[in-house]
Write a protein that holds these residues in place. Sequence first.
Motif, PDB file in Angstrom:
ATOM      1  N   LEU A 165     -29.185  -0.684   7.491  1.00 47.92           N
ATOM      2  CA  LEU A 165     -28.772  -0.516   8.883  1.00 47.92           C
ATOM      3  C   LEU A 165     -27.489   0.304   8.968  1.00 47.92           C
ATOM      4  O   LEU A 165     -27.383   1.226   9.782  1.00 47.92           O
ATOM      5  CB  LEU A 165     -28.563  -1.883   9.530  1.00 47.92           C
ATOM      6  CG  LEU A 165     -27.982  -1.893  10.952  1.00 47.92           C
ATOM      7  CD1 LEU A 165     -28.964  -1.273  11.928  1.00 47.92           C
ATOM      8  CD2 LEU A 165     -27.628  -3.318  11.373  1.00 47.92           C
ATOM      9  N   PHE A 166     -26.546  -0.021   8.103  1.00 49.40           N
ATOM     10  CA  PHE A 166     -25.272   0.700   8.117  1.00 49.40           C
ATOM     11  C   PHE A 166     -25.469   2.150   7.692  1.00 49.40           C
ATOM     12  O   PHE A 166     -24.901   3.070   8.300  1.00 49.40           O
ATOM     13  CB  PHE A 166     -24.281   0.009   7.177  1.00 49.40           C
ATOM     14  CG  PHE A 166     -22.907   0.619   7.181  1.00 49.40           C
ATOM     15  CD1 PHE A 166     -22.020   0.363   8.217  1.00 49.40           C
ATOM     16  CD2 PHE A 166     -22.502   1.459   6.153  1.00 49.40           C
ATOM     17  CE1 PHE A 166     -20.753   0.930   8.228  1.00 49.40           C
ATOM     18  CE2 PHE A 166     -21.242   2.030   6.157  1.00 49.40           C
ATOM     19  CZ  PHE A 166     -20.362   1.763   7.199  1.00 49.40           C
ATOM     20  N   ARG A 167     -26.294   2.376   6.672  1.00 48.28           N
ATOM     21  CA  ARG A 167     -26.476   3.728   6.130  1.00 48.28           C
ATOM     22  C   ARG A 167     -27.328   4.604   7.031  1.00 48.28           C
ATOM     23  O   ARG A 167     -27.038   5.790   7.213  1.00 48.28           O
ATOM     24  CB  ARG A 167     -27.105   3.639   4.734  1.00 48.28           C
ATOM     25  CG  ARG A 167     -27.228   4.974   4.014  1.00 48.28           C
ATOM     26  CD  ARG A 167     -27.590   4.758   2.554  1.00 48.28           C
ATOM     27  NE  ARG A 167     -28.889   4.124   2.414  1.00 48.28           N
ATOM     28  CZ  ARG A 167     -30.040   4.804   2.291  1.00 48.28           C
ATOM     29  NH1 ARG A 167     -30.036   6.121   2.313  1.00 48.28           N
ATOM     30  NH2 ARG A 167     -31.180   4.164   2.146  1.00 48.28           N
ATOM     31  N   LYS A 168     -28.377   4.030   7.616  1.00 50.84           N
ATOM     32  CA  LYS A 168     -29.336   4.827   8.376  1.00 50.84           C
ATOM     33  C   LYS A 168     -29.046   4.891   9.874  1.00 50.84           C
ATOM     34  O   LYS A 168     -29.494   5.822  10.553  1.00 50.84           O
ATOM     35  CB  LYS A 168     -30.749   4.259   8.173  1.00 50.84           C
ATOM     36  CG  LYS A 168     -31.289   4.383   6.755  1.00 50.84           C
ATOM     37  CD  LYS A 168     -31.605   5.826   6.403  1.00 50.84           C
ATOM     38  CE  LYS A 168     -32.335   5.931   5.068  1.00 50.84           C
ATOM     39  NZ  LYS A 168     -32.686   7.333   4.736  1.00 50.84           N
ATOM     40  N   VAL A 169     -28.308   3.913  10.395  1.00 53.60           N
ATOM     41  CA  VAL A 169     -28.070   3.860  11.839  1.00 53.60           C
ATOM     42  C   VAL A 169     -26.593   4.052  12.171  1.00 53.60           C
ATOM     43  O   VAL A 169     -26.229   4.937  12.945  1.00 53.60           O
ATOM     44  CB  VAL A 169     -28.583   2.529  12.436  1.00 53.60           C
ATOM     45  CG1 VAL A 169     -28.267   2.459  13.934  1.00 53.60           C
ATOM     46  CG2 VAL A 169     -30.077   2.383  12.198  1.00 53.60           C
ATOM     47  N   VAL A 170     -25.750   3.218  11.571  1.00 54.74           N
ATOM     48  CA  VAL A 170     -24.338   3.220  11.947  1.00 54.74           C
ATOM     49  C   VAL A 170     -23.654   4.528  11.548  1.00 54.74           C
ATOM     50  O   VAL A 170     -22.986   5.174  12.372  1.00 54.74           O
ATOM     51  CB  VAL A 170     -23.607   2.015  11.322  1.00 54.74           C
ATOM     52  CG1 VAL A 170     -22.108   2.094  11.613  1.00 54.74           C
ATOM     53  CG2 VAL A 170     -24.180   0.713  11.866  1.00 54.74           C
ATOM     54  N   ILE A 171     -23.811   4.936  10.290  1.00 51.61           N
ATOM     55  CA  ILE A 171     -23.116   6.142   9.820  1.00 51.61           C
ATOM     56  C   ILE A 171     -23.519   7.384  10.615  1.00 51.61           C
ATOM     57  O   ILE A 171     -22.647   8.131  11.089  1.00 51.61           O
ATOM     58  CB  ILE A 171     -23.344   6.341   8.307  1.00 51.61           C
ATOM     59  CG1 ILE A 171     -22.600   5.261   7.526  1.00 51.61           C
ATOM     60  CG2 ILE A 171     -22.869   7.731   7.870  1.00 51.61           C
ATOM     61  CD1 ILE A 171     -22.748   5.364   6.024  1.00 51.61           C
ATOM     62  N   PRO A 172     -24.838   7.659  10.812  1.00 54.87           N
ATOM     63  CA  PRO A 172     -25.177   8.830  11.640  1.00 54.87           C
ATOM     64  C   PRO A 172     -24.646   8.734  13.069  1.00 54.87           C
ATOM     65  O   PRO A 172     -24.249   9.748  13.649  1.00 54.87           O
ATOM     66  CB  PRO A 172     -26.713   8.834  11.622  1.00 54.87           C
ATOM     67  CG  PRO A 172     -27.086   8.105  10.383  1.00 54.87           C
ATOM     68  CD  PRO A 172     -26.048   7.042  10.228  1.00 54.87           C
ATOM     69  N   ALA A 173     -24.618   7.518  13.624  1.00 55.43           N
ATOM     70  CA  ALA A 173     -24.179   7.363  15.014  1.00 55.43           C
ATOM     71  C   ALA A 173     -22.684   7.608  15.179  1.00 55.43           C
ATOM     72  O   ALA A 173     -22.244   8.126  16.211  1.00 55.43           O
ATOM     73  CB  ALA A 173     -24.542   5.967  15.518  1.00 55.43           C
TER      74      ALA A 173
END
Length: 255
Positions: A165-173
């Motif tokens: 979740l952190f790598r695929k959602v949070v970081i790009p956002a």
Amino acid sequence: MQGRLVYIFEKTFVIFCVVLAWELIPRFNLVDSFIIPPFSNVATSLVKMLRSGELLIHLGASMQRSLAGLMLAILIGVPLGVTMGCIGRVERMMDPLLQIMRNTSVLAMFPIFILVFGLGETSKIAIIFWGALWPTLINSLDGVKNIEPILIKSARSMGVSSFTLFRKVVIPAITPSILTGIRLSAGISIIILVAAEMVGANKGLGFLIFYEEQKYEVPRMYAGIVTISLFGLFVNTMLVRLENYLTRWKERTSQ
């Protein structure tokens, strides 16, 4: 081709007018040419300093200081901002101190850094770091807090792990917000750099500007000012290109 020419014209027209006015106003004695020399005189001094290698020495020293302070600000500001955004208790505990520190004049802190670190390189890098820290930290914090809740809920509903979740959602956002903060920090680091190099330095663009002003070598002083402006423009352009590259996924999702 025509569109490209129009784009170049729009980007350079105002700068051309400013340079032309800079050249003509002193030539026609509308201002004292000693205080504001014609642009051609400044350009001649700049070229001479480039050929002698003098300007490159000062530019190299300034680049090292500003980049060192900026990198420290990024390495500390981004993780701290993301942590505060992810953990509400940490933000509540840190926010009062954060608001006090970021609203304290950076240059007012310079004497403290000199007392603690002396007049050497450490105090200059430290004051640049201090000024550059806050935009990066705050933008990182805001980036996390402004993530659309639907993105988190959708990822959770698909059973992804916290790390994914952190790598695929949070970081790009949060990447666009972080990069905006870094651009602001880069600009601030160059502004503070000039003031820092006017005290206790023997090289650097800030030192060059102050030293030439003391000697009344006004064209050389302006050459230093033009150089630091071009340096700031170069850094900002590189960061914009980096931001466009790292956030190119936004164009694909908007199509």
